[in-house]
Design a protein around this motif. Structure first.
Motif, PDB file in Angstrom:
ATOM      1  N   THR A  98       0.837  -1.194   0.000  1.00 28.82           N
ATOM      2  CA  THR A  98       0.000   0.000   0.000  1.00 28.82           C
ATOM      3  C   THR A  98       0.874   1.247   0.000  1.00 28.82           C
TER       4      THR A  98
ATOM      5  N   ASP B 177       0.792   5.209   0.855  1.00 29.81           N
ATOM      6  CA  ASP B 177       0.127   6.322   1.525  1.00 29.81           C
ATOM      7  C   ASP B 177       0.793   7.605   1.029  1.00 29.81           C
TER       8      ASP B 177
ATOM      9  N   SER C  86      -2.417  -1.128  -3.666  1.00 31.69           N
ATOM     10  CA  SER C  86      -3.475  -0.124  -3.553  1.00 31.69           C
ATOM     11  C   SER C  86      -2.915   1.159  -2.964  1.00 31.69           C
ATOM     12  N   PHE C  87      -3.769   2.196  -2.929  1.00 31.48           N
ATOM     13  CA  PHE C  87      -3.335   3.529  -2.523  1.00 31.48           C
ATOM     14  C   PHE C  87      -4.286   4.147  -1.506  1.00 31.48           C
ATOM     15  N   CYS C  88      -3.715   4.993  -0.661  1.00 26.38           N
ATOM     16  CA  CYS C  88      -4.454   5.987   0.126  1.00 26.38           C
ATOM     17  C   CYS C  88      -3.727   7.304  -0.129  1.00 26.38           C
TER      18      CYS C  88
ATOM     19  N   LYS D  59      -4.063  10.210  -6.473  1.00 29.62           N
ATOM     20  CA  LYS D  59      -4.075   8.746  -6.565  1.00 29.62           C
ATOM     21  C   LYS D  59      -4.342   8.284  -7.997  1.00 29.62           C
TER      22      LYS D  59
ATOM     23  N   SER E 166     -13.785   1.730  -4.932  1.00 24.26           N
ATOM     24  CA  SER E 166     -12.462   1.644  -4.286  1.00 24.26           C
ATOM     25  C   SER E 166     -11.905   0.231  -4.284  1.00 24.26           C
TER      26      SER E 166
ATOM     27  N   GLY F 191      -8.336   1.722  -4.437  1.00 23.44           N
ATOM     28  CA  GLY F 191      -7.963   2.403  -3.198  1.00 23.44           C
ATOM     29  C   GLY F 191      -8.882   3.587  -2.925  1.00 23.44           C
TER      30      GLY F 191
ATOM     31  N   LEU G 291     -10.328   6.464   3.485  1.00 18.28           N
ATOM     32  CA  LEU G 291      -9.715   5.226   3.976  1.00 18.28           C
ATOM     33  C   LEU G 291      -9.143   5.297   5.379  1.00 18.28           C
TER      34      LEU G 291
ATOM     35  N   ALA H 150      -6.158   1.025   3.025  1.00 23.16           N
ATOM     36  CA  ALA H 150      -5.867   0.579   1.657  1.00 23.16           C
ATOM     37  C   ALA H 150      -5.651  -0.925   1.599  1.00 23.16           C
TER      38      ALA H 150
ATOM     39  N   THR I 193      -7.877  -3.676  -0.528  1.00 22.27           N
ATOM     40  CA  THR I 193      -7.249  -4.697  -1.376  1.00 22.27           C
ATOM     41  C   THR I 193      -7.734  -6.092  -0.995  1.00 22.27           C
TER      42      THR I 193
END
Length: 543
Positions: free
Chosen positions: A7, A9, A79-81, A172, A226, A252, A258, A471, A475
Motif C-alpha cells: 500500500t 500512503d 493499492s493507494f491511500c 491517486k 475503491s 484504493g 480510507l 488501503a 485490497t
C-alpha cells in the motif's frame, strides 16, 4: 498462508509504503518513507511535481522489498491511500501539462468569487448555483480551495497549456495511471470534485454541474469503486518499481475515505478524528447531509451506501511541524547534538516530537493563559476563510516556550471540538471516538484531546498508518479475502483508551469559548493583512 499486499500512503510531505501480510490479522512486515517538497507560491498557489510522488514510490518499494526479503512475485495486490482534491491535468499520453495543484492552493480567488459568489446570495453563495448544487451533489464548491476553481484558473490564466488537457485526475488517479495505463477515478475522488451526481441510480458526473461551472465533462475518466481492480502492473511500471508485471492494482481511496476504515470506524454513527498534516472530524452516516452555515458535507467514501459527515482542519499536524521548527529549535538542537542528554534519555526519545512532548508534559491545562489558533493556511470548517491565520493570544511577560508549544496542541484540539460540536447540531456523534494519525502516537496529545472534548478517546495499533491499513483492507476485499469493508470493525482493535480529566475539562470549557471568539474578533484584520495588503491603495483606505 495469507497474502502480501503493498500500500502507498501518498501525503503532502512524502510517500509511506507499507507491506502487509493479510491472514486473519493485518500484520505490518516492512515500511519505508521518502519525503518531498510542497511549494507555496506568493500568489497563494500550492504545488507539487507528480514526478516526485513516483520517485518516492520507487525508492520506498525497493526499500521494503529489501528489508522484508519478500520476493516481488509474492505481492498479491497493490493499492493507494492519498491526499485528495488535488488537480493533475494530463495530456493523452498521461503526462502532466503543469505541476499538480494541491488541495491547499488558494490562488483562484477571482475565479471562486465570479463563479459562485456573484448575484443574490445565501451563506455567501449564489442562490441559484447553491440550490442546483445541493439538489444534484448535496454539496457546493463554496471554498476557494475546491478543485473546480483550480481548473477554471488554469483555463483562464494558462490557455495554451489548457488546450492540451485530456483528463482531470486526482493524486491517486495519476499514480494509478502510472501503474496500469488506465484513466480512472474512484467514487470518493469523483465526489470530491463536487461535480459528481452520487444519487442512487445516477453515479456519474453531472452534465448540468459541468455546464454551470464551465467544465468539459469529457475531461473526466470513468468512475470505479475503491475495491475494484483497475488493471495490472504494466511492464514499464513493474521495471521502475522493482515489482512483477501483472500484479493486480486496486482503486484504493483518498485519505478522507480510507483513514476511517483503517481506524475501524466503519459502522453508522462511528466518529473518528485524524491528526496528520491536516486534521478532521468524520462520522459515518447513512444519508447525505449538508450544513452550509458550518461548511460540513457528507462525502462519499469507500463504504457502499454510507457517507462521511466531514469537517476538515487545513493545518493540524502542520502546526506542530511549524512549532518544532520555529519555537523548539534551540532545545531540539541540543537533542540532535546529543549534548546534556543522558543515555537513558537518548533511548527514551524516539523522535524529535517525542522530545518536544516530554519538554511540555508538566504545563498545566490552559497553558497558563495562552491560546493558539491553528489556521496557518486559512480555514474551511466551521467557517471558510482563506485569509484566517494563526494567533498566540494572551502572552504575558512570564510566558515561555513550553507554554507556547503546549498551547499549539490545545489550539488544534479546541478547533476539533468546535467541529465536533458543529456536527452534533445535525447528527449524533459517537460517545467514544477513535483517534488516528501521527498525532495519536503521543499520549499527551491523546489526553489533551479527551479533556478538551470531554469524550473517551481510543487509539489503535500504528495509528500513523491508518490510511495504509485502510488501503490494505480495500485490497483484501478486492482479492476476495474478506467479504466487505465492514470487517474492519473486528480486524482493527483498540490499543489504548483515554478518559477525560474533569478538572482539566472545566478549565478547557472556559478557554474554549474564548478560542471561538478569536476568529470573529479578528476576521476584518485577517482580511486587511492577508488580502488587501497586496493592494496599497485599498489597504490604506481600509485603515
Amino acid at each position: 498462508m495469507g497474502t502480501y499486499v503493498l500500500t502507498y500512503d501518498v501525503g503532502t510531505s512524502g510517500v509511506k509504503t507499507c507491506l502487509y501480510h493479510l491472514t486473519d490479522l493485518i500484520t505490518l512486515v516492512a515500511s519505508a518513507l521518502f519525503s518531498y517538497e510542497l511549494s507555496i507560491l506568493d500568489n497563494g498557489g500550492a504545488e507539487q511535481d507528480p514526478a516526485d510522488w513516483w520517485n518516492a514510490m520507487q525508492h520506498t518499494t525497493k526499500q521494503v522489498l529489501q528489508d522484508s526479503l519478500i520476493p516481488a512475485d509474492q505481492i498479491g495486490g497493490i493499492s493507494f491511500c492519498a491526499q485528495m482534491q488535488g488537480m493533475i491535468l494530463v495530456d493523452r499520453e498521461g503526462q502532466p501539462i503543469r505541476k499538480a495543484m494541491s488541495y491547499m492552493d488558494t490562488r483562484a480567488a477571482k475565479e471562486h468569487r465570479e463563479g459562485i459568489m456573484h448575484g443574490m446570495k445565501i451563506a455567501g453563495v449564489n442562490v441559484f448555483k447553491l440550490a442546483r448544487s445541493l439538489a444534484i451533489t448535496r454539496a457546493v464548491p463554496a471554498s476557494v480551495k475546491d478543485p473546480v476553481w483550480k481548473y477554471t484558473w488554469v483555463k483562464r490564466n494558462e490557455p495554451e497549456l489548457f488546450r492540451k488537457v485530456y483528463k482531470w485526475l486526482d493524486v491517486k488517479e495519476y499514480l494509478l495511471y502510472k501503474c496500469t495505463g488506465e484513466f480512472v477515478m474512484t467514487e470518493d475522488s469523483a465526489y470530491a470534485t463536487l461535480l459528481y451526481d452520487s444519487r442512487k441510480g445516477r453515479k456519474t458526473f453531472s452534465k448540468q454541474m459541468c455546464k454551470m461551472f464551465g467544465v468539459e465533462i469529457n475531461h473526466f475518466p470513468r468512475v470505479i469503486k475503491s475495491t475494484e481492480q483497475v488493471g495490472t502492473l504494466s511492464t514499464q511500471a513493474a521495471a521502475e518499481l522493482g515489482l512483477s508485471v501483472g500484479t493486480p492494482v486496486f482503486g484504493g481511496g483518498g485519505d478522507a475515505a480510507l483513514i476511517g476504515v483503517g481506524a475501524g470506524a466503519v459502522a453508522e454513527g462511528d466518529t473518528h478524528i485524524y491528526l496528520g498534516t491536516s486534521g478532521w472530524v468524520s462520522t459515518v452516516v447513512n444519508r447525505q447531509l449538508i450544513d452550509t452555515t458550518n461548511m460540513i458535507a457528507s462525502i462519499v467514501g469507500a463504504i457502499p451506501d454510507r457517507y462521511h459527515y466531514f469537517c476538515e482542519l487545513e493545518t493540524a499536524g502542520k502546526c506542530l511541524e511549524w512549532v518544532k521548527n520555529h519555537l523548539a529549535l534551540d532545545e531540539i538542537g541540543i537533542y540532535l547534538e546529543k549534548k546534556q542528554i543522558s543515555e537513558t534519555q537518548e533511548t527514551m526519545y524516539r523522535s524529535l516530537y517525542d522530545y518536544m512532548m516530554h519538554a511540555i508534559k508538566d504545563v498545566p491545562a490552559g497553558s497558563n493563559g495562552v491560546i493558539f489558533t491553528p489556521w496557518l493556511h486559512g480555514n474551511r470548517c466551521p467557517f471558510e476563510d482563506s485569509n484566517a491565520r494563526g494567533l498566540f493570544f494572551n502572552i504575558s511577560i512570564d510566558t515561555g516556550k513550553t507554554e507556547l508549544i503546549h498551547a499549539v496542541l490545545e489550539g488544534i484540539c479546541y478547533h476539533l471540538r468546535w467541529q465536533l460540536e458543529s456536527q452534533d447540531r445535525k447528527i449524533k456523534t459517537s460517545k467514544t471516538i477513535r483517534f488516528v494519525g501521527g498525532g495519536a502516537l503521543a499520549p499527551l496529545t491523546c489526553q489533551i484531546l479527551a479533556d478538551i472534548l470531554g469524550r473517551e478517546i481510543e487509539t489503535v495499533e500504528s495509528p500513523q498508518n491508518a490510511g495504509a491499513i485502510g488501503a490494505a483492507l480495500v485490497t483484501a476485499v478486492g482479492l476476495g479475502m474478506i467479504p466487505s469493508i465492514h470487517e474492519a470493525k473486528s480486524l482493527v482493535t483498540v490499543q489504548a483508551t483515554y478518559k477525560p480529566n474533569p478538572r482539566n475539562k472545566a478549565t478547557y470549557d472556559i478557554y474554549f469559548e474564548v478560542f471561538k471568539s478569536l476568529y470573529s474578533r479578528n476576521k476584518k484584520a485577517f482580511g486587511i493583512l492577508n488580502n488587501l495588503s497586496s493592494r496599497p491603495d485599498v489597504f490604506h483606505a481600509s485603515l
